[in-house]
Enzyme design. Sequence first.
Site, short mmCIF file in Angstrom:
data_model
loop_
_atom_site.label_atom_id
_atom_site.label_comp_id
_atom_site.label_asym_id
_atom_site.label_seq_id
_atom_site.Cartn_x
_atom_site.Cartn_y
_atom_site.Cartn_z
N LEU F 74 0.81 -1.22 0.00
CA LEU F 74 0.00 0.00 0.00
C LEU F 74 0.85 1.27 0.00
O LEU F 74 0.33 2.38 0.18
CB LEU F 74 -0.97 -0.04 1.18
CG LEU F 74 -1.80 -1.34 1.24
CD1 LEU F 74 -2.66 -1.36 2.49
CD2 LEU F 74 -2.64 -1.53 0.00
N CYS F 75 2.17 1.12 -0.21
CA CYS F 75 3.07 2.26 -0.30
C CYS F 75 2.95 2.96 -1.65
O CYS F 75 2.86 2.29 -2.67
CB CYS F 75 4.53 1.79 -0.18
SG CYS F 75 5.21 1.97 1.46
N HIS F 76 3.02 4.29 -1.63
CA HIS F 76 3.00 5.06 -2.86
C HIS F 76 4.39 5.04 -3.52
O HIS F 76 5.39 5.12 -2.82
CB HIS F 76 2.66 6.51 -2.56
CG HIS F 76 1.29 6.68 -1.99
ND1 HIS F 76 1.02 6.48 -0.65
CD2 HIS F 76 0.11 7.01 -2.57
CE1 HIS F 76 -0.28 6.69 -0.44
NE2 HIS F 76 -0.85 7.00 -1.57
N MET F 110 8.92 4.47 5.37
CA MET F 110 8.97 3.07 4.92
C MET F 110 10.21 2.81 4.06
O MET F 110 10.78 1.73 4.12
CB MET F 110 7.70 2.72 4.12
CG MET F 110 6.44 2.67 4.96
SD MET F 110 6.60 1.76 6.53
CE MET F 110 7.16 0.16 5.97
N GLU F 111 10.61 3.80 3.28
CA GLU F 111 11.81 3.63 2.45
C GLU F 111 13.05 3.48 3.35
O GLU F 111 13.94 2.67 3.07
CB GLU F 111 11.98 4.84 1.52
CG GLU F 111 11.06 4.81 0.30
CD GLU F 111 9.59 5.13 0.63
OE1 GLU F 111 9.28 5.54 1.77
OE2 GLU F 111 8.75 4.97 -0.27
N ASP F 125 22.98 -12.82 5.04
CA ASP F 125 23.31 -13.72 3.93
C ASP F 125 24.82 -13.95 3.85
O ASP F 125 25.27 -15.07 3.58
CB ASP F 125 22.81 -13.09 2.62
CG ASP F 125 23.07 -13.98 1.41
OD1 ASP F 125 22.83 -15.19 1.51
OD2 ASP F 125 23.50 -13.45 0.37
#
EC number: 4.6.1.17
Lengths: 155, 155, 155, 155, 155, 155
Positions: F74-76, F110-111, F125
């Site tokens: 739902l992120c733009h 969010m980024e 990893d």
Amino acid sequence: SRLTHIDEAGAARMVDVSAKDVTARTARATGRVLVAPRVIELLRGEGVPKGDALATARIAGIMGAKRTPDLIPLCHPLALSGVKLDLSVTDDAVEIAATVRTTDRTGVEMEALTAVSVAALTVIDMVKAVDKEAVITDVRVEEKTGGKSGDWSRS
Amino acid sequence: SRLTHIDEAGAARMVDVSAKDVTARTARATGRVLVAPRVIELLRGEGVPKGDALATARIAGIMGAKRTPDLIPLCHPLALSGVKLDLSVTDDAVEIAATVRTTDRTGVEMEALTAVSVAALTVIDMVKAVDKEAVITDVRVEEKTGGKSGDWSRS
Amino acid sequence: SRLTHIDEAGAARMVDVSAKDVTARTARATGRVLVAPRVIELLRGEGVPKGDALATARIAGIMGAKRTPDLIPLCHPLALSGVKLDLSVTDDAVEIAATVRTTDRTGVEMEALTAVSVAALTVIDMVKAVDKEAVITDVRVEEKTGGKSGDWSRS
Amino acid sequence: SRLTHIDEAGAARMVDVSAKDVTARTARATGRVLVAPRVIELLRGEGVPKGDALATARIAGIMGAKRTPDLIPLCHPLALSGVKLDLSVTDDAVEIAATVRTTDRTGVEMEALTAVSVAALTVIDMVKAVDKEAVITDVRVEEKTGGKSGDWSRS
Amino acid sequence: SRLTHIDEAGAARMVDVSAKDVTARTARATGRVLVAPRVIELLRGEGVPKGDALATARIAGIMGAKRTPDLIPLCHPLALSGVKLDLSVTDDAVEIAATVRTTDRTGVEMEALTAVSVAALTVIDMVKAVDKEAVITDVRVEEKTGGKSGDWSRS
Amino acid sequence: SRLTHIDEAGAARMVDVSAKDVTARTARATGRVLVAPRVIELLRGEGVPKGDALATARIAGIMGAKRTPDLIPLCHPLALSGVKLDLSVTDDAVEIAATVRTTDRTGVEMEALTAVSVAALTVIDMVKAVDKEAVITDVRVEEKTGGKSGDWSRS
């Protein structure tokens, strides 16, 4: 019967296919973009170069088949071994057919349907300045071969 | 008239929109997945949890809208400012509607159509073990607002 | 001879490789970015930390190899089993070599060439403020092993 | 001078461009794929349909331009407003030129170079069964307009 | 011991796994998003529909597992054969567990961890307007099966 | 209060931000990967070249920031104008901080969190062959500036 992608508690999941056999599988799907007569003329190259129009949709469809697991949340990533898109212009529509092949654990019906859908969307993108009313219709699996459930074709 | 995405020599191109205004634009598209009666029961949760089925398609559609320029070769990348997907189960189909908004130089019809198509493909993926014959149909733009050509709705 | 990716009617397709054997295959490709003397000094760390410059290009190349089927329309998705990028700074260029391995039905020449190209583009991106005239040149396959056509190396 | 993408401690970063103006910018890049005489004949359609070969590379290049920030680690995502690819067949090569436009805070040189590179890789993919020795060469920016540093063309 | 992803000269590489066996492998990872009491009420549907919140995170996690090789530079692309995400709401957190299966040459620990991380980020995205202080914590592998090193579980 | 990403009927949506102002915004997030003492030695280059290890995670984090709207449903999509990743090795952990800038209609929390998470996954990893028990912890927003809600920092 149940929706296999939803577990007994209702949660979406990518179904475990580790126990399924690696076999040759194919699927063929078709669809149609209904367009105005003026678009048919343009796609047939009447009065202007038809140029890359159908090629663009064909290539978009092939690339779309490869993007299927990125788009459809519960689809397995698959090793596609062949993708073929056929586009033809009839009197009122662009007819699209996609044939997809794999040698893997699940069928390629979704890849064939995605190829048809992306090719159809690309046709609409190219004609939308001339025909705002174009419609994608009849996108469906026609036949499949291989896998445990065996061969099937739409009756 | 001409196919704007094809230049005078027939070559595909991404049309230059630098001269177009940045304005608020919306588009609404709809489509439908025709399914068997047994699928309708499952999607309504009769006898089993309906669970995430429609949510999965809704989210796939929203994410699909964002992938439009990756899928449709000649589409411009756009700053989407809102995407809404509505799914409803009728007696023989899953009805899908997508509304997309932007404030940018081109319209969002393709994003709305892609959202509907990806949601429809996701519905098929979830029901295909129960109903191999599901069909995506009537995927089309219903209305758009904004931009130089102004508001439009399907007649 | 014919272009295998184009069928008899001229249409692009992803060639069917289901009948080909799953075998170990490798490919090595090379390329070169010609840069100004000032760039050579910076990449060698003369007077400033050279830091992540070559590492950034190396990692971009490795990730680029994995994106090959997303970029090249008719390439098959492949299970890459190893990717190695070597970058070295000579007196007038950054030399790039990529070695890619798979155990699959088609060769990995395109993956090796894509790795070199993406690493080369990344070098240009990092030096372009200092040297607008950098050039990518001599991107080519050097050798391949495995597959039906067997081992090959550039003469 | 310094490599702007590497900070004073040597760490890679995506440079902050918030203070740069949103202006119209263009870049043009070119490149060349050297191929064997037999490939030239095939691409010119001598004896066989040339079909989608050049269209496939053209579309791959346009789509490649849009993927630039996914491929080049330190590139900014940009709102591309136009992409044009020109391919022509000479006596020993496929010549490729890409023109990219934006109205944004950074230039589009990398997008133009990526478009050329992906188109060139696609040409190699299509001819590699006929000509293993094809080479991508002379990939470079020819000119740019817009932005603080102003117009520039290769001397 | 050494960092296997870095060669003797310090260069990152995708380790060659061609010699490893194709075997069934699984991995399970867990993590937790710590949230405010008001978020717990909303996620439990107290006073408002909880709706798609957990489904959105679950689907994001499943799709995230498939994007692992696109995100983690040195990860091999893998044929995932199953992905399951479990989310539960406790008194102060959303608990997330992911189980991933493959039949391939390397383990799927990274895919399980990526699924948990993307689901956790999606939870934060949905609650951030209500709770700016949410924290992702304890993301870790719990157990793995298959492969040369055999079964393992956290002590 | 409500979960803004879920509408009154419980359906997920990408919230319409067209009415929000385009302003400069920043966000800073941090996180930590807890690792074994042997890993600390390797990352510090004791006895072996530390090489590209931290650079690989840094670049993965920067690229991860750009993939945020592909991962978080739902992120733009946003025009990122700068991304900076800082990694440092303490006695028992790799500390990660990400600063992201934009000039757009929504914040970049969010980024920044995605950049930290992808960098952290990349660290795991690289060390997992030496330390199976590494844990990602304390991934959280530290501060943000810009936008209607103004500046904020974790208390």
